[in-house]
Design a protein around this motif. Structure first.
Motif, PDB file in Angstrom:
ATOM      1  N   ALA A  14      -3.743  17.435   0.280  1.00  0.00           N
ATOM      2  CA  ALA A  14      -3.826  16.124  -0.372  1.00  0.00           C
ATOM      3  C   ALA A  14      -2.484  15.401  -0.321  1.00  0.00           C
ATOM      4  O   ALA A  14      -2.422  14.193  -0.036  1.00  0.00           O
ATOM      5  CB  ALA A  14      -4.287  16.297  -1.818  1.00  0.00           C
ATOM      6  N   ALA A  15      -1.402  16.132  -0.604  1.00  0.00           N
ATOM      7  CA  ALA A  15      -0.076  15.512  -0.568  1.00  0.00           C
ATOM      8  C   ALA A  15       0.298  15.097   0.850  1.00  0.00           C
ATOM      9  O   ALA A  15       0.965  14.068   1.052  1.00  0.00           O
ATOM     10  CB  ALA A  15       0.958  16.486  -1.128  1.00  0.00           C
ATOM     11  N   ALA A  16      -0.132  15.876   1.842  1.00  0.00           N
ATOM     12  CA  ALA A  16       0.211  15.574   3.230  1.00  0.00           C
ATOM     13  C   ALA A  16      -0.502  14.326   3.744  1.00  0.00           C
ATOM     14  O   ALA A  16       0.075  13.548   4.514  1.00  0.00           O
ATOM     15  CB  ALA A  16      -0.113  16.779   4.118  1.00  0.00           C
ATOM     16  N   VAL A  17      -1.776  14.136   3.327  1.00  0.00           N
ATOM     17  CA  VAL A  17      -2.535  12.995   3.849  1.00  0.00           C
ATOM     18  C   VAL A  17      -2.365  11.741   2.996  1.00  0.00           C
ATOM     19  O   VAL A  17      -2.731  10.647   3.441  1.00  0.00           O
ATOM     20  CB  VAL A  17      -4.036  13.332   3.966  1.00  0.00           C
ATOM     21  N   MET A  18      -1.807  11.892   1.790  1.00  0.00           N
ATOM     22  CA  MET A  18      -1.687  10.715   0.924  1.00  0.00           C
ATOM     23  C   MET A  18      -0.866   9.589   1.547  1.00  0.00           C
ATOM     24  O   MET A  18      -1.218   8.416   1.397  1.00  0.00           O
ATOM     25  CB  MET A  18      -1.121  11.117  -0.443  1.00  0.00           C
ATOM     26  N   PRO A  19       0.242   9.865   2.247  1.00  0.00           N
ATOM     27  CA  PRO A  19       0.949   8.760   2.905  1.00  0.00           C
ATOM     28  C   PRO A  19       0.072   7.976   3.877  1.00  0.00           C
ATOM     29  O   PRO A  19       0.296   6.781   4.088  1.00  0.00           O
ATOM     30  CB  PRO A  19       2.096   9.465   3.640  1.00  0.00           C
ATOM     31  N   LEU A  20      -0.926   8.635   4.458  1.00  0.00           N
ATOM     32  CA  LEU A  20      -1.835   7.924   5.360  1.00  0.00           C
ATOM     33  C   LEU A  20      -2.594   6.824   4.625  1.00  0.00           C
ATOM     34  O   LEU A  20      -2.909   5.787   5.218  1.00  0.00           O
ATOM     35  CB  LEU A  20      -2.817   8.919   5.994  1.00  0.00           C
ATOM     36  N   SER A  21      -2.864   7.026   3.337  1.00  0.00           N
ATOM     37  CA  SER A  21      -3.560   5.987   2.574  1.00  0.00           C
ATOM     38  C   SER A  21      -2.704   4.739   2.462  1.00  0.00           C
ATOM     39  O   SER A  21      -3.216   3.614   2.506  1.00  0.00           O
ATOM     40  CB  SER A  21      -3.927   6.503   1.181  1.00  0.00           C
ATOM     41  N   GLY A  22      -1.386   4.928   2.303  1.00  0.00           N
ATOM     42  CA  GLY A  22      -0.490   3.773   2.263  1.00  0.00           C
ATOM     43  C   GLY A  22      -0.448   3.042   3.590  1.00  0.00           C
ATOM     44  O   GLY A  22      -0.447   1.803   3.639  1.00  0.00           O
ATOM     45  N   TRP A  23      -0.428   3.816   4.665  1.00  0.00           N
ATOM     46  CA  TRP A  23      -0.419   3.220   6.010  1.00  0.00           C
ATOM     47  C   TRP A  23      -1.700   2.426   6.241  1.00  0.00           C
ATOM     48  O   TRP A  23      -1.668   1.307   6.764  1.00  0.00           O
ATOM     49  CB  TRP A  23      -0.272   4.339   7.042  1.00  0.00           C
ATOM     50  N   LEU A  24      -2.848   3.005   5.859  1.00  0.00           N
ATOM     51  CA  LEU A  24      -4.130   2.313   6.037  1.00  0.00           C
ATOM     52  C   LEU A  24      -4.195   1.033   5.208  1.00  0.00           C
ATOM     53  O   LEU A  24      -4.615  -0.022   5.705  1.00  0.00           O
ATOM     54  CB  LEU A  24      -5.282   3.237   5.631  1.00  0.00           C
ATOM     55  N   ALA A  25      -3.780   1.131   3.945  1.00  0.00           N
ATOM     56  CA  ALA A  25      -3.877  -0.027   3.057  1.00  0.00           C
ATOM     57  C   ALA A  25      -3.018  -1.179   3.546  1.00  0.00           C
ATOM     58  O   ALA A  25      -3.387  -2.352   3.398  1.00  0.00           O
ATOM     59  CB  ALA A  25      -3.468   0.377   1.645  1.00  0.00           C
ATOM     60  N   ASP A  26      -1.877  -0.881   4.141  1.00  0.00           N
ATOM     61  CA  ASP A  26      -1.000  -1.940   4.642  1.00  0.00           C
ATOM     62  C   ASP A  26      -1.532  -2.575   5.922  1.00  0.00           C
ATOM     63  O   ASP A  26      -1.071  -3.650   6.314  1.00  0.00           O
ATOM     64  CB  ASP A  26       0.409  -1.383   4.888  1.00  0.00           C
ATOM     65  N   ARG A  27      -2.491  -1.940   6.560  1.00  0.00           N
ATOM     66  CA  ARG A  27      -3.046  -2.488   7.799  1.00  0.00           C
ATOM     67  C   ARG A  27      -4.423  -3.118   7.619  1.00  0.00           C
ATOM     68  O   ARG A  27      -4.724  -4.119   8.255  1.00  0.00           O
ATOM     69  CB  ARG A  27      -3.082  -1.382   8.878  1.00  0.00           C
ATOM     70  N   ILE A  28      -5.235  -2.556   6.773  1.00  0.00           N
ATOM     71  CA  ILE A  28      -6.577  -3.127   6.611  1.00  0.00           C
ATOM     72  C   ILE A  28      -6.821  -3.661   5.202  1.00  0.00           C
ATOM     73  O   ILE A  28      -7.885  -4.206   4.920  1.00  0.00           O
ATOM     74  CB  ILE A  28      -7.665  -2.087   6.955  1.00  0.00           C
ATOM     75  N   GLY A  29      -5.835  -3.508   4.298  1.00  0.00           N
ATOM     76  CA  GLY A  29      -5.966  -4.013   2.942  1.00  0.00           C
ATOM     77  C   GLY A  29      -6.403  -2.921   1.967  1.00  0.00           C
ATOM     78  O   GLY A  29      -7.166  -2.018   2.328  1.00  0.00           O
ATOM     79  N   GLY A  88       0.820  -1.203   0.000  1.00  0.00           N
ATOM     80  CA  GLY A  88       0.000   0.000   0.000  1.00  0.00           C
ATOM     81  C   GLY A  88       0.856   1.256   0.000  1.00  0.00           C
ATOM     82  O   GLY A  88       0.536   2.242  -0.666  1.00  0.00           O
ATOM     83  N   TRP A  89       1.943   1.230   0.745  1.00  0.00           N
ATOM     84  CA  TRP A  89       2.833   2.374   0.822  1.00  0.00           C
ATOM     85  C   TRP A  89       3.468   2.665  -0.541  1.00  0.00           C
ATOM     86  O   TRP A  89       3.489   3.801  -1.001  1.00  0.00           O
ATOM     87  CB  TRP A  89       3.925   2.127   1.863  1.00  0.00           C
ATOM     88  N   TYR A  90       3.980   1.628  -1.197  1.00  0.00           N
ATOM     89  CA  TYR A  90       4.625   1.840  -2.491  1.00  0.00           C
ATOM     90  C   TYR A  90       3.614   2.178  -3.583  1.00  0.00           C
ATOM     91  O   TYR A  90       3.934   2.903  -4.529  1.00  0.00           O
ATOM     92  CB  TYR A  90       5.459   0.618  -2.870  1.00  0.00           C
ATOM     93  N   ALA A  91       2.393   1.672  -3.473  1.00  0.00           N
ATOM     94  CA  ALA A  91       1.346   2.068  -4.417  1.00  0.00           C
ATOM     95  C   ALA A  91       1.061   3.557  -4.291  1.00  0.00           C
ATOM     96  O   ALA A  91       0.817   4.255  -5.287  1.00  0.00           O
ATOM     97  CB  ALA A  91       0.077   1.259  -4.169  1.00  0.00           C
ATOM     98  N   MET A  92       1.108   4.065  -3.067  1.00  0.00           N
ATOM     99  CA  MET A  92       0.862   5.485  -2.822  1.00  0.00           C
ATOM    100  C   MET A  92       1.942   6.365  -3.445  1.00  0.00           C
ATOM    101  O   MET A  92       1.651   7.442  -3.981  1.00  0.00           O
ATOM    102  CB  MET A  92       0.788   5.728  -1.303  1.00  0.00           C
ATOM    103  N   LEU A  93       3.189   5.909  -3.432  1.00  0.00           N
ATOM    104  CA  LEU A  93       4.287   6.719  -3.946  1.00  0.00           C
ATOM    105  C   LEU A  93       4.086   7.088  -5.412  1.00  0.00           C
ATOM    106  O   LEU A  93       4.411   8.197  -5.845  1.00  0.00           O
ATOM    107  CB  LEU A  93       5.626   5.990  -3.771  1.00  0.00           C
ATOM    108  N   GLY A  94       3.542   6.138  -6.191  1.00  0.00           N
ATOM    109  CA  GLY A  94       3.313   6.417  -7.597  1.00  0.00           C
ATOM    110  C   GLY A  94       2.230   7.438  -7.840  1.00  0.00           C
ATOM    111  O   GLY A  94       2.153   8.039  -8.921  1.00  0.00           O
ATOM    112  N   GLN A  95       1.363   7.662  -6.847  1.00  0.00           N
ATOM    113  CA  GLN A  95       0.222   8.566  -7.007  1.00  0.00           C
ATOM    114  C   GLN A  95       0.483   9.964  -6.480  1.00  0.00           C
ATOM    115  O   GLN A  95      -0.286  10.880  -6.760  1.00  0.00           O
ATOM    116  CB  GLN A  95      -1.000   7.988  -6.274  1.00  0.00           C
ATOM    117  N   ILE A  96       1.548  10.137  -5.731  1.00  0.00           N
ATOM    118  CA  ILE A  96       1.762  11.431  -5.077  1.00  0.00           C
ATOM    119  C   ILE A  96       2.071  12.533  -6.087  1.00  0.00           C
ATOM    120  O   ILE A  96       1.965  13.718  -5.785  1.00  0.00           O
ATOM    121  CB  ILE A  96       2.884  11.324  -4.020  1.00  0.00           C
ATOM    122  N   GLY A  97       2.415  12.126  -7.309  1.00  0.00           N
ATOM    123  CA  GLY A  97       2.632  13.112  -8.355  1.00  0.00           C
ATOM    124  C   GLY A  97       1.383  13.897  -8.703  1.00  0.00           C
ATOM    125  O   GLY A  97       1.474  15.016  -9.241  1.00  0.00           O
TER     126      GLY A  97
END
Length: 442
Positions: free
Chosen positions: A308-323, A170-179
């Motif tokens: 949006a850029a500040a909270v986007m890493p939170l999406s990676g954290w969430l995805a890695d914990r709940i899918g 989830g974290w690495y998926a988020m990195l591609g979207q932060i652009g």
């Protein structure tokens, strides 16, 4: 990073070698290495993408559709805006054909050359008052942009997903979207500065052209950066070993990939629907219905992009914990709820509009962070390269292409409830696709 891949490698491969190069080290390509290439490439594409989107509100209605009422001029401008999303899947298929024949580097070079040519040509276009054919050339350039973006798929996001540790996908998926928020924030800031520091005559005469030239320059830099990656021997080996090579569309459809393609297109529909309803559409609506200065709204959107850029890493954290599937489903419901209150916020004066942008961009960052390749792993290995690219193309086409023109038209004629309906339909599409995917995965 870039010292590892000197530019001389771009032409040295064509020269005869006297010595056999040493074997590559196992694990030479790391997820962090791949992530750099993905972020560089996507940020430049999103900047180009949003420069045009903002110009569709700020410039093109007056420049290319003069004499029409403001609403009709905006609708016409948004119609041309949608053309790139229609052309994008065709660009992907054409790029795959080029890659099969001439290689990945040739495809990427051709794609970025087409994208840069279209962007530069737009920056030089006169208005309709000076040349009646300007709108037709603008439409042709917009189609070329779509073809170029579709053909620029390099497979690095899929390679990143396949090489990411299982507990951090989830974290690495988020990195591609932060652009996306980065590209939008830069585009909005540039337009906000020009809008507030130039007269209306200077802005429409030459000021609006500057962001297009900046987009062209960034595309050139991004092209060399991405070529250094995809042409590097380590990366080429990694892409080959993961079977990230183009297959035929017929093979994709006949091998059961068509169903996965549709699920992938709808799995993140709510996120894609939201993108234009917090970036492009509000500017158009408020320019017609609110006394607020567009410069003030642009700076407000720059602040939203930072959120949006500040909270986007939170999406990676969430995805890695709940899918990722649970994250996307939960956030799609949040987007639907945001849609229900959006009409009241947009009609709620400056305070309500500020809250609309704050909440909207926060949801944009959280949801879009996991929107890429949500079900790409469901494709067979040999189908994933084409399947992931077409899934993204179709998601943009279905969820975002016509959002500004459809919602603006419906809102003008039937009220802002159209925003609610559009976002709720995106939520329904996402939940249905994720439910079907879960059933098939069992």
């Amino acid at each position: 990073m870039y010292e590892r891949f000197p530019l001389s490698r771009l032409w040295s491969a064509a020269l005869p070698r006297r010595e056999v190069s040493p074997p590559h080290r196992d694990g030479a390509v790391t997820p962090d290495d791949i992530a750099v290439g993905v972020v560089v490439g996507r940020a430049s594409e999103y900047f180009d993408f949003f420069v045009y989107g903002l110009a569709s509100v700020l410039v093109f209605p007056a420049l290319f559709f003069p004499g029409q009422p403001p609403l009709q001029a905006l609708l016409a401008s948004f119609t041309v805006f949608a053309l790139a999303f229609i052309a994008r899947p065709l660009g992907t298929l054409g790029g795959m054909a080029v890659q099969r024949r001439f290689g990945r580097g040739a495809k990427l070079t051709l794609a970025m050359f087409g994208l840069g040519t279209a962007t530069c040509t737009m920056a030089l276009l006169p208005g309709t008052a000076e040349w009646s054919g300007a709108v037709m050339l603008l439409a042709a350039c917009r189609l070329l942009q779509g073809l170029g973006i579709g053909a620029s798929w390099d497979g690095l996001p899929s390679l990143l997903a396949m090489n990411a540790p299982a507990h951090r996908r989830g974290w690495y998926a988020m990195l591609g979207q932060i652009g996306a928020p980065v590209g939008f924030g830069l585009a909005a800031a540039l337009y906000a500065y020009l809008w507030t520091h130039l007269s209306a005559e200077d802005f429409l005469g030459w000021g609006w052209r500057f962001p297009f030239f900046v987009a062209f320059a960034l595309n050139v830099v991004a092209l060399f950066a991405r070529l250094q990656l995809v042409l590097d021997d380590d990366y080429a080996d990694a892409l080959r070993q993961n079977e990230l090579e183009p297959c035929d569309l017929r093979e994709l459809l006949q091998s059961g990939g068509g169903r996965t393609l549709l699920i992938g297109a709808f799995a993140a529909l709510a996120s894609f629907a939201l993108v234009h309803l917090v970036t492009v559409f509000p500017l158009s609506w408020l320019s017609l219905s609110s006394p607020r200065e567009l410069g003030e709204l642009l700076w407000l959107q720059v602040a939203g992009a930072l959120v949006a850029a500040a909270v986007m890493p939170l999406s990676g954290w969430l995805a890695d914990r709940i899918g990722r599937r649970t994250t996307l489903g939960t956030l799609s419901v949040a987007i639907g709820m945001f849609g229900l209150v959006s009409p009241f916020l947009l009609d709620g004066g400056a305070a309500g509009q500020n809250l609309f942008f704050l909440l909207g961009f926060a949801l944009f960052g959280l949801s879009y962070g996991q929107a890429a390749g949500a079900v790409a792993s469901a494709f067979a290995a040999r189908l994933r390269y084409l399947g992931a690219a077409l899934s993204a193309d179709l998601a943009w086409l279905v969820g975002a292409a016509c959002a500004p023109v459809v919602v603006l038209y419906l809102s003008a004629h039937h009220g802002l409830g159209a925003v609610s309906l559009y976002l709720l339909s995106g939520m329904a599409g996402t939940l249905a696709a994720l439910g079907i995917h879960k059933t098939l995965a069992k």
